[in-house]
Scaffold this motif. Structure first.
Motif, PDB file in Angstrom:
ATOM      1  N   ASP A 205       0.901  -1.178  -0.055  1.00 14.09           N
ATOM      2  CA  ASP A 205       0.217  -0.295  -0.405  1.00 14.09           C
ATOM      3  C   ASP A 205       1.095   1.007   0.029  1.00 14.09           C
ATOM      4  O   ASP A 205       1.619   1.321   1.061  1.00 14.09           O
ATOM      5  CB  ASP A 205      -1.223  -0.037   1.624  1.00 14.09           C
TER       6      ASP A 205
ATOM      7  N   ILE B 249      -1.739   0.748   8.418  1.00 13.04           N
ATOM      8  CA  ILE B 249      -3.202   0.485   7.954  1.00 13.04           C
ATOM      9  C   ILE B 249      -3.752  -0.514   8.525  1.00 13.04           C
ATOM     10  O   ILE B 249      -3.361  -0.895   9.533  1.00 13.04           O
ATOM     11  CB  ILE B 249      -3.048  -0.053   6.760  1.00 13.04           C
TER      12      ILE B 249
ATOM     13  N   SER C  60      -6.917  -2.785   8.806  1.00  9.39           N
ATOM     14  CA  SER C  60      -7.979  -3.758   7.717  1.00  9.39           C
ATOM     15  C   SER C  60      -8.558  -4.800   8.820  1.00  9.39           C
ATOM     16  O   SER C  60      -8.192  -5.397   9.495  1.00  9.39           O
ATOM     17  CB  SER C  60      -6.695  -5.018   7.093  1.00  9.39           C
TER      18      SER C  60
ATOM     19  N   ASN D  35     -13.929  -7.133   2.889  1.00  9.10           N
ATOM     20  CA  ASN D  35     -12.496  -6.763   4.292  1.00  9.10           C
ATOM     21  C   ASN D  35     -12.667  -4.657   3.798  1.00  9.10           C
ATOM     22  O   ASN D  35     -12.831  -4.171   2.691  1.00  9.10           O
ATOM     23  CB  ASN D  35     -11.308  -6.800   3.317  1.00  9.10           C
TER      24      ASN D  35
ATOM     25  N   THR E  97     -10.269  -1.937   4.707  1.00  9.18           N
ATOM     26  CA  THR E  97      -9.162  -1.569   4.801  1.00  9.18           C
ATOM     27  C   THR E  97      -8.814   0.119   4.431  1.00  9.18           C
ATOM     28  O   THR E  97      -9.684   1.102   3.826  1.00  9.18           O
ATOM     29  CB  THR E  97      -7.863  -2.150   3.437  1.00  9.18           C
TER      30      THR E  97
ATOM     31  N   ARG F 161      -7.274   3.529   5.613  1.00 12.01           N
ATOM     32  CA  ARG F 161      -6.254   5.004   5.430  1.00 12.01           C
ATOM     33  C   ARG F 161      -6.073   6.245   5.640  1.00 12.01           C
ATOM     34  O   ARG F 161      -7.120   6.236   5.218  1.00 12.01           O
ATOM     35  CB  ARG F 161      -5.913   4.134   3.060  1.00 12.01           C
TER      36      ARG F 161
END
Length: 216
Positions: free
Chosen positions: A136, A146, A148, A209, A211, A213
């Motif tokens: 990433d 990050i 997740s 999922n 994620t 950021r």
């Protein structure tokens, strides 16, 4: 994958160190479950899941959408964050409060109390879908971690090194598990092995999922 899940101890530790700066928080998202799943459905109604195409012309097996100030997208021109959903021309749906609360609390539990996400990539896996090892690195500030979140069918998470060819550890992920990585591990390669068939009581034959950021 079955062998990896079978090898888990009957009583799992709530926190598993994956590497320096990287932590797996078992079941951390479960208290948020009642809010998370309806929020995902609402986001997908406004910005439908789609299979993006990589710069090399590969159609991703994972379907994606996003929410927040920017969404992660890829096409033949490259990987990037965009304030507008290219499929609709509109801004991405706002990040739900339950998303932001979970991301901040998980990051703090893993040692990153200042994390404030502005983007969430939502990946939808059906059996056979996978995510190859990648970094990433489209975000502006690599000092931000990050976060997740795994929901639905179990999966095997691969967590490698800073080079694609480095050996990768494998971690079994179940519904409600949250992986957080930053600091010395921020640019480690990671991915998800092909999803196996199954039937989750809330999500059926799917894995979702989230994620989080800090993209901008």
């Amino acid at each position: 994958m079955a062998d990896l899940f079978d090898a888990l101890p009957p009583v799992e530790p709530p926190r598993v160190a994956m590497a320096e700066g990287a932590m797996l928080l078992r079941g951390f998202a479960l208290p948020f479950e009642a809010e998370l799943l309806p929020a995902v459905e609402a986001i997908a109604a406004a910005a439908p899941f789609r299979h993006l195409v990589t710069p090399g012309g590969h159609r991703m097996s994972v379907a994606t959408t996003s929410c927040g100030a920017a969404g992660w997208v890829t096409d033949r021109s490259g990987y990037r964050y965009d304030a507008l959903d290219p499929a609709t021309g509109r801004r991405w749906p706002a990040m739900p409060a339950c998303f932001a609360d979970l991301a901040r609390q998980a990051a703090a539990a893993a040692g990153y109390p200042a994390f404030r996400p502005d983007a969430c990539l939502i990946n939808l896996y059906l059996p056979g879908a996978r995510l190859s090892l990648h970094q990433d690195r489209n975000e502006r500030d690599f000092a931000q971690p990050i976060v997740s979140v795994s929901l639905g069918l179990p999966a095997v998470f691969q967590f490698g090194g800073e080079q694609r060819g480095d050996p990768a550890q494998r971690f079994a992920l179940r519904h409600g598990d949250v992986a957080v990585w930053g600091g010395a591990s921020r640019l480690r390669f990671h991915g998800v092995m092909p999803l196996k068939d199954g039937d989750h009581p809330r999500l059926g034959g799917r894995r979702i999922n989230l994620t989080f950021r800090k993209a901008r």
